[in-house]
Each structure stands twice: as C-alpha cells, then as structure tokens.
Design an enzyme around this catalytic site. Structure first.
Site, PDB file in Angstrom:
ATOM      1  N   ASP A  42       9.397   5.362 -10.488  1.00  0.00           N
ATOM      2  CA  ASP A  42       8.846   5.955 -11.702  1.00  0.00           C
ATOM      3  C   ASP A  42       9.550   7.251 -12.100  1.00  0.00           C
ATOM      4  O   ASP A  42       9.669   7.562 -13.292  1.00  0.00           O
ATOM      5  CB  ASP A  42       7.349   6.216 -11.524  1.00  0.00           C
ATOM      6  CG  ASP A  42       6.512   4.952 -11.698  1.00  0.00           C
ATOM      7  OD1 ASP A  42       7.107   3.894 -11.980  1.00  0.00           O
ATOM      8  OD2 ASP A  42       5.271   5.024 -11.562  1.00  0.00           O
ATOM      9  N   LYS A  64      -0.685  -4.221  -3.277  1.00  0.00           N
ATOM     10  CA  LYS A  64      -1.991  -3.705  -2.822  1.00  0.00           C
ATOM     11  C   LYS A  64      -2.166  -2.302  -3.393  1.00  0.00           C
ATOM     12  O   LYS A  64      -1.592  -1.343  -2.897  1.00  0.00           O
ATOM     13  CB  LYS A  64      -2.085  -3.667  -1.303  1.00  0.00           C
ATOM     14  CG  LYS A  64      -3.427  -3.122  -0.793  1.00  0.00           C
ATOM     15  CD  LYS A  64      -3.493  -3.120   0.730  1.00  0.00           C
ATOM     16  CE  LYS A  64      -4.831  -2.590   1.225  1.00  0.00           C
ATOM     17  NZ  LYS A  64      -4.953  -1.128   1.067  1.00  0.00           N
ATOM     18  N   SER A 108       0.812  -1.210   0.000  1.00  0.00           N
ATOM     19  CA  SER A 108       0.000   0.000   0.000  1.00  0.00           C
ATOM     20  C   SER A 108       0.853   1.271   0.000  1.00  0.00           C
ATOM     21  O   SER A 108       1.503   1.577  -0.986  1.00  0.00           O
ATOM     22  CB  SER A 108      -0.945  -0.038   1.211  1.00  0.00           C
ATOM     23  OG  SER A 108      -1.965   0.907   1.089  1.00  0.00           O
TER      24      SER A 108
END
Length: 546
Positions: free
Chosen positions: A300, A314, A289
């Site tokens: 990224d 998750k 999470s």
C-alpha cells in the site's frame, strides 16, 4: 442441580450488568436459552441410559456453538492453555523436536540444534514408541505432545525404534525451548539480503531488526523478505516490523469491531530502520493474518514489490478473554484494514451457504483501493502479488509416495549407510543411487490410488448403467490403461521431482531444516524472480508506478 448450573452459566451476564436484561431483548433471549440449556443438560444427565462425561459433553456443545461463527473463535480448556501460550510466545517446556504421525508411526521429523533431544541422541527418523514406560500406540499427535511437554528441568524416558530394527531408550531433560522466528538468513549474489520469517511471536520484530542490521553490515543493498507459509501471530509484532520500513507516524493498520475498545488505529511509533533499501516480499497461500498486514502495508505504501501467489485472506483479529477454571476464550473481535483502506478477509462467515460453509466474497462485491502511487489494489481476497509466480505442483504419484512415508524411510536408511554428505547446495543423488531407491520402492507395499482413478471408476459405473453412454466404455478403458501405464512407470516419468524431494529429505538428516532451505535457494523460482526485479532499477520503479 439445575439451579446451580443456571447460576454458574449466568455469572458472566451478572458481571456485565443485570439492568441489561430489562432493557435489551437480546439479553432476555440469552438468559432464556441458558435456562433451556441447563434444563436439557440436567435431563440428559439424569435419564440418559449410559453414564456421560460432563466435560466431554459440555465441550462438544461449546465447540459446536463456536463453529457456527468462524474457525478462529475457539474455547481453550485448561489442558490446552500451554499449547496456546506456545503459539503466542514461541516458547514451551519440552525437548525440541518436531514430530508427526505417518501411517500410524509417530516419527521425529526434525530437531532444533542444541536441543535436549539432540543432546540425548534422538535423531530424525526415529519412531517414538514409549514415553515414561507408557506405550503411545494409538495416540494422536496432541496426546503425544502433551506427554513430551512439561516443566523445564524435569526428565522423561523416551523409547524409540531406530531404522526399523534397533530399540533404544534415552533419558531427556526438558528445558525452555524457543521456536526461532527467523528460520534462515543469508547473503545472495554478494549484495542481496535474504531472510525467512516463519513466526510472529513476541520477539519477531526484534529478530527482524537484528537480521536486517546484520545483513546490511554484511553488504546487503537489497532485501528479500520471505513470508511463505507464515500463518501470522501477534498484531503488535506485525506493526513493529512494518514501522521499520515506513516513516514514523504512518498509519499501519486499523481494527474495526463492535465496541470502541476493539476499534483502534496503529501507527508507526519509532523512526524507520531503512526507508530506501529496495524490498521484495515473497508470499503464498499459506501467508496469513500478520503476514498479510506486513505484505499489504509494504504494497500500500509502494515500499516494495510483492512476489509469489495470492495470500490466504485472513483479515480478522482475535483477542483472548479469561474464563473460570483457568480456561479462556479466543474470540474474533474486529476486522483489520491496511493503509489503503481495504480489508483482505476472503471468506464471509456471516452469510454462509446451505451446507454451512462460508462463502468467498464475489468479485462483483470487491472494491478498488489505491496505493500511495495510485496503483489499484482490491479488498476481499487476500494480498495479490505484484509479480505472480505459478505454484509448482507435483504429480499425484509423487504425493502418494510422500504420504506413504517411503521417501522418509529411505532417507533414514540412506543416513545410516552414509556417515556424511557434501554441503547442502552441492548434494545430489547419482543415477545409481536413484535406481537403488526405485528398486527398493518396488519391493514395498505402496498404496498409489489417485483422484483421476476414482473419477474413472465412477465414469465407468455410470456408463454401464446408462445405455446412452455405454458406447464410451471403450474410451474409458483406454484412459484407464494409460493411467495404469503411467503408474507402472511412475518413478521414471516423475524421476526429476521424486529425486529432488528425496535429496531434500536426505539433506534434512544431516543439516536439519536450515540445510533444506539452503539447498533450495538457488532453484527457487520465487527467489529468482525477486532477484531479477529488485536488481533492475527500471523494472522495480515501473512495478511501483514511480
């Protein structure tokens, strides 16, 4: 009675708007089924042969209904609200212990420093047997936890059995306990700042900012950010932490839900704390999470290198909705998408298999996305590390030794026979001390079955029943004898891993969890790899495609 039940169940729908029932078949179906449920409950309550507990019956039906959705959508009754708040805030009224049930004994596993428990004299290894004059025999962890927690300033009487021989009673005054977000921080190799974040509660971003600032002031020129075992927490705290390392205005995460209110874009609202310092983030299968938002954003934007094992996967967002009688619903309202556009949710709860289990998203359906520097990353299965470090596995023999509580008990026994030990990084058991432990284990009852033994038994039965495979009996017996030989000499065969785990358990008695973390840093393969990567300009740049 039935009319009252129907009315109570329909009140939330009336709040949404009665017009919906005439314009939307879904609301008609909902009303119809609520009517059926109320009628069914009334009949069961009236005619079932034994008395029924309405709270238990209704909660069971609610839990079963929500279980059909996903494991994160849950009903929180009033009795469990405090535990829910603890998870969100990191604070609760209690005495500052971590405890668990091991072989039907409720044992103190760890203490927070300067906690009421520590000040009252409770020690790691104590078995809790009584709370406020009430025996806790047969209670589960949740039941014991509710007895221990309470309003700050109130007192409770705890009776413990110490070292399996002394019974001691202590009065402990509860106070507000704050679970630390950062379990440990230090400088490694003179200029590498390391910190381990274990929670994402309300002060997590402030704690991380303080840790990074302190480490840089102490000479850190590189950062290792350890997120292993961190199950996540508050979304806004994850966003604020990401913002420290990416430029103001950067898109950090988007949530996409059924309603516009649940579809939002979160961007960095503040100037970054540091845009240049090399970063390594360590993750594993327990990183979930919010941990995956932080590691995914760092990946990224090519802001750092990810080390370790694939994260949990998750990618779902939950919010809480208030219900009547001080209860709440925690409900999944959206999926989150990190800057490359990918969602890292690993399980598809909408399409379940025949036995009701959520299915993993197959590789054929995973989509490729690109980081800022055009590195390929994929959705549908957690965050993949840039540098994979194999997970260290222990033998079944060692696992059984841990589960049996024998390692734990011997560490307690050692503690009461030694007033002190050297610092965590230097502590080691001598050969004589390990042999004494081994001899002690031999005198205990030790259940040491393994999966391979169970498989051998099944294979043996199958071979006996099938003439074609009966000729394999001799080979099966040979394998069984070899397994028995390994078990008989388990403490010799697996000496290294057993000895190390016993040493860490002993260290915990004197220096708590912080001492265990300190003792494992130098031998941690993930940290070793992280140090190697971030201190090599060439390798670091190559991994980030710079």
């Amino acid at each position: 009675m039935r009319k009252k039940i129907i009315l109570l169940l329909m009140l939330p729908l009336l709040a949404v708007g009665l017009w919906s029932f005439s314009n939307d078949d879904r609301y008609f179906e909902l009303a119809k089924n609520i009517d059926i449920f109320a009628a069914l409950y009334t009949e069961v309550n009236t005619y079932y042969v034994d008395e029924i507990n309405p709270n238990t019956l209704i909660k069971t039906s609610i839990d079963a209904m929500l279980k059909k959705l996903d494991p994160y959508t849950v009903y929180i009754p009033e009795d469990d609200i405090e535990d829910f708040r603890t998870n969100a805030t990191g604070q609760y009224g209690g005495i500052g212990i971590m405890s668990n049930n091991i072989n039907n004994r409720h044992l103190v596993l760890n203490l927070y420093k300067e906690s009421p428990a520590q000040e009252a004299g409770i020690k790691i290894g104590d078995e809790i047997v009584m709370i406020d004059g009430r025996s806790i025999k047969g209670m589960n962890d949740d039941e014991v936890g509710k007895l221990i927690k309470g309003q700050s300033g109130t007192e409770l009487l705890i009776g413990v059995e110490r070292n399996k021989k002394d019974y001691i009673e202590m009065v402990v005054k509860r106070k507000k306990i704050t679970i630390p977000n950062i379990a440990y921080q230090t400088i490694l190799d003179e200029n590498v700042g390391y910190f381990k974040l274990t929670e994402f509660t309300r002060s997590a971003s402030e704690d991380v900012q303080n840790a990074v600032t302190q480490l840089k002031s102490a000479g850190a020129e590189f950062l290792i950010f350890d997120l292993r075992g961190n199950p996540g927490g508050l979304l806004n705290e994850a966003v604020a932490i990401c913002n420290m390392f990416v430029p103001k205005g950067s898109v950090i995460v988007e949530t996409r839900g059924k309603t516009q209110a649940q579809s939002m874009s979160y961007t960095g609202q503040n100037e970054a704390l540091d845009l240049e310092i090399p970063i390594a983030v360590i993750i594993d299968g327990g990183s979930a999470s919010a941990s995956e938002i932080v590691s995914g954003v760092i990946q990224d934007y090519d802001r750092g290198v990810i080390i370790g094992q694939k994260s949990f996967g998750k990618g779902l967002v939950q919010v809480t909705r208030p219900l009547s009688y001080n209860s709440q619903l925690k409900v999944t309202t959206a999926k989150y998408y990190i800057p490359s556009g990918r969602c890292i949710q690993a399980l598809d709860y909408l399409h379940k298999n025949a036995d009701g289990q959520a299915q993993e998203i197959p590789d054929s359906l995973k989509e490729a996305f690109f980081t800022t520097n055009n590195r390929i990353v994929y959705d549908g299965g957690g965050v993949d590390p840039d540098v994979k470090v194999p997970m260290t596995k222990v033998s079944a023999y060692t696992e059984n030794l841990i589960k049996s509580g024998l390692l734990f008990d011997y560490a307690t026994r050692y503690y009461y026979r030694h007033d002190s030990i050297v610092e965590p990084t230097a502590f080691q058991l001598s050969d004589q001390e390990y042999n004494e432990f081994s001899q002690w284990v031999d005198r205990q009852e030790f259940e040491n079955s393994s999966e391979i033994e169970h498989a051998i038994k099944l294979l043996s039965v199958a071979a006996d029943e099938d003439k074609v495979y009966k000729q394999l009996t001799e080979e099966i017996n040979t394998i069984s004898e070899e397994v028995s030989r390994l078990k008989a000499n388990g403490q010799t065969h697996f000496r290294k891993e057993i000895k190390r785990r016993l040493e860490l358990e002993i260290i915990r008695r004197y220096y708590y969890n912080q001492g265990v973390l300190e003792a494992t840093l130098n031998s941690d393969e993930n940290i070793t790899e992280a140090l190697s990567v971030i201190r090599s300009d060439v390798n670091y740049a190559k991994l980030l495609n710079k």
